[in-house]
Design an enzyme around this catalytic site. Sequence first.
Site, PDB file in Angstrom:
ATOM      1  N   LYS A  84       0.826  -1.207   0.000  1.00  0.00           N
ATOM      2  CA  LYS A  84       0.000   0.000   0.000  1.00  0.00           C
ATOM      3  C   LYS A  84       0.867   1.267   0.000  1.00  0.00           C
ATOM      4  O   LYS A  84       0.641   2.188  -0.781  1.00  0.00           O
ATOM      5  CB  LYS A  84      -0.950  -0.002   1.215  1.00  0.00           C
ATOM      6  CG  LYS A  84      -1.918  -1.173   1.196  1.00  0.00           C
ATOM      7  CD  LYS A  84      -2.871  -1.165   2.371  1.00  0.00           C
ATOM      8  CE  LYS A  84      -2.199  -1.436   3.701  1.00  0.00           C
ATOM      9  NZ  LYS A  84      -1.568  -2.759   3.806  1.00  0.00           N
ATOM     10  N   ASP A  88      -1.225   6.736   6.349  1.00  0.00           N
ATOM     11  CA  ASP A  88      -1.180   5.304   6.636  1.00  0.00           C
ATOM     12  C   ASP A  88      -2.063   5.036   7.857  1.00  0.00           C
ATOM     13  O   ASP A  88      -2.293   5.929   8.672  1.00  0.00           O
ATOM     14  CB  ASP A  88       0.287   4.911   6.927  1.00  0.00           C
ATOM     15  CG  ASP A  88       0.515   3.425   6.726  1.00  0.00           C
ATOM     16  OD1 ASP A  88      -0.416   2.716   6.281  1.00  0.00           O
ATOM     17  OD2 ASP A  88       1.636   2.958   7.001  1.00  0.00           O
ATOM     18  N   THR A 122      -5.559  -1.448   6.946  1.00  0.00           N
ATOM     19  CA  THR A 122      -5.647  -2.901   6.996  1.00  0.00           C
ATOM     20  C   THR A 122      -7.071  -3.307   7.374  1.00  0.00           C
ATOM     21  O   THR A 122      -7.415  -4.469   7.321  1.00  0.00           O
ATOM     22  CB  THR A 122      -4.692  -3.439   8.079  1.00  0.00           C
ATOM     23  OG1 THR A 122      -4.935  -2.697   9.282  1.00  0.00           O
ATOM     24  CG2 THR A 122      -3.250  -3.257   7.667  1.00  0.00           C
ATOM     25  N   ARG A 146       6.544  -8.112   2.041  1.00  0.00           N
ATOM     26  CA  ARG A 146       7.412  -7.647   3.137  1.00  0.00           C
ATOM     27  C   ARG A 146       8.039  -8.833   3.866  1.00  0.00           C
ATOM     28  O   ARG A 146       9.215  -8.799   4.231  1.00  0.00           O
ATOM     29  CB  ARG A 146       6.646  -6.771   4.124  1.00  0.00           C
ATOM     30  CG  ARG A 146       7.571  -6.314   5.253  1.00  0.00           C
ATOM     31  CD  ARG A 146       6.900  -5.461   6.297  1.00  0.00           C
ATOM     32  NE  ARG A 146       6.566  -4.149   5.779  1.00  0.00           N
ATOM     33  CZ  ARG A 146       5.402  -3.571   5.947  1.00  0.00           C
ATOM     34  NH1 ARG A 146       4.441  -4.179   6.602  1.00  0.00           N
ATOM     35  NH2 ARG A 146       5.182  -2.370   5.461  1.00  0.00           N
TER      36      ARG A 146
HETATM   37  P1  ADP Z   1       2.134  -1.872   3.181  1.00  0.00           P
HETATM   38  O1  ADP Z   1       2.151  -0.375   3.098  1.00  0.00           O
HETATM   39  O2  ADP Z   1       0.939  -2.492   2.511  1.00  0.00           O
HETATM   40  O3  ADP Z   1       2.302  -2.385   4.585  1.00  0.00           O
HETATM   41  P2  ADP Z   1       4.658  -1.691   1.758  1.00  0.00           P
HETATM   42  O4  ADP Z   1       4.285  -0.889   0.566  1.00  0.00           O
HETATM   43  O5  ADP Z   1       5.385  -0.979   2.855  1.00  0.00           O
HETATM   44  O6  ADP Z   1       3.385  -2.439   2.355  1.00  0.00           O
HETATM   45  O7  ADP Z   1       5.523  -2.938   1.227  1.00  0.00           O
HETATM   46  C1  ADP Z   1       6.385  -3.644   2.061  1.00  0.00           C
HETATM   47  C2  ADP Z   1       7.641  -4.001   1.301  1.00  0.00           C
HETATM   48  O8  ADP Z   1       7.323  -5.038   0.377  1.00  0.00           O
HETATM   49  C3  ADP Z   1       8.195  -2.856   0.472  1.00  0.00           C
HETATM   50  O9  ADP Z   1       9.405  -2.417   1.003  1.00  0.00           O
HETATM   51  C4  ADP Z   1       8.487  -3.416  -0.891  1.00  0.00           C
HETATM   52  O10 ADP Z   1       9.853  -3.635  -1.019  1.00  0.00           O
HETATM   53  C5  ADP Z   1       7.853  -4.769  -0.899  1.00  0.00           C
HETATM   54  N1  ADP Z   1       6.763  -4.847  -1.892  1.00  0.00           N
HETATM   55  C6  ADP Z   1       5.448  -4.643  -1.647  1.00  0.00           C
HETATM   56  N2  ADP Z   1       4.737  -4.860  -2.748  1.00  0.00           N
HETATM   57  C7  ADP Z   1       5.602  -5.212  -3.719  1.00  0.00           C
HETATM   58  C8  ADP Z   1       5.441  -5.582  -5.090  1.00  0.00           C
HETATM   59  N3  ADP Z   1       4.244  -5.647  -5.652  1.00  0.00           N
HETATM   60  N4  ADP Z   1       6.542  -5.871  -5.798  1.00  0.00           N
HETATM   61  C9  ADP Z   1       7.759  -5.836  -5.207  1.00  0.00           C
HETATM   62  N5  ADP Z   1       7.970  -5.508  -3.917  1.00  0.00           N
HETATM   63  C10 ADP Z   1       6.908  -5.203  -3.169  1.00  0.00           C
END
Ligand code: ADP
Length: 343
Positions: free
Chosen positions: A67, A112, A161, A220
């Site tokens: 996200k 967030d 979430t 992640r």
């Molecule tokens: P959220 O905000 O949903 O908790 P993040 O955007 O912080 O998730 O993603 C967590 C990590 O996972 C990021 O640092 C990124 O490196 C990796 N990541 C997330 N989605 C992808 C994707 N579609 N392709 C490659 N890496 C991704």
Amino acid sequence: MEGEARLVAPQALPEEREERALRPRSFDAFVGQPRVVNNLQTWIKAAQRAGRPLDHVLLTGPPGLGKTTLAHLIARSLDARLVTTSGPVLEKISDLAGMLVKLKRGDVLFVDEVHRMRTSVEEYLYSAMEDCRIDVPIDDGIHARTLSVSLQRFTLVGATTRAGLLTKPFRDRFGIQERLVTYAQEELEEIVRRSAKVLGVGIDDEAAALVAGRARGTPRIANRLLARLRDVALADGAERIDARIAARGLRMLGIDAEGLEALDRQILAILAESPYTPVGIKTLAVATGEEVGTIEDVYEPYLIVRGFVRKTARGRVLGPRGFALLGIEPRAAGDDPQGTLFP
Ligand code: ADP
């Protein structure tokens, strides 16, 4: 402008720096979620052609699915500045007001954990989102007044979430709503191979498959496991992560062949104690020493998607895979006197 810099303090921990380096910098490098990516690119292109800021965007889905990454990519595609904050940080209306008045036309404001904003702060956002206006309180006590201030048209990107915790009026104010889903094995393998390149470590296909299979559908987690396996390889003086190093590293991390960690196994063990009676989420939280929100957001989605746990109106029970894993005989629907297992 490089919006990403705002997320990380100058003295970022190595882990944070690594996470930032691993974040895809273009939609092309973003693996998976084809429907979401295609939709977002379409809305972005339309907004650009019409010369108007993008509608407000709500991104939902379990933690670690991308996200925040998408918020960065949205801002980047719009060539817009990204201002980041989070629900719990915006404690007071004045915190939010201070942020909103500084926004320039077209800026992307990323909030967030948007579900963790207080109701009063959330309601304060309504007029900002809809009419680009806010009432700023001036003076206190008997002189208290408010001044109506107009804002620049901005795009709010909210991530949550728990979409179910947002009030309907708030949710309805997001013109664009996208739900991220857990990633398939092949997508995670691709992410692992890409991340290994960024980290400068070699990885065999078999090892990448092992990591992907243990990552609970979550990039992640895949990246976190990869970083630890990189360390195992380093400590061993090995040049690349092969299947042997991967298997040993995953064992060291306490992750089993099903991708389950200690707390998952604890949850299953608790459900197995009374396999035909649903267990409430609060009971699970007390028994495991975790917070209800953590169980619901972090552990449960994977356990449910993979059939280890089932959610019923009266609580959690083992799912078909949970019964199989623990070697317990599932009951047929007719055997369930209270009708709780198969509603
Ligand atoms: P959220 O905000 O949903 O908790 P993040 O955007 O912080 O998730 O993603 C967590 C990590 O996972 C990021 O640092 C990124 O490196 C990796 N990541 C997330 N989605 C992808 C994707 N579609 N392709 C490659 N890496 C991704």
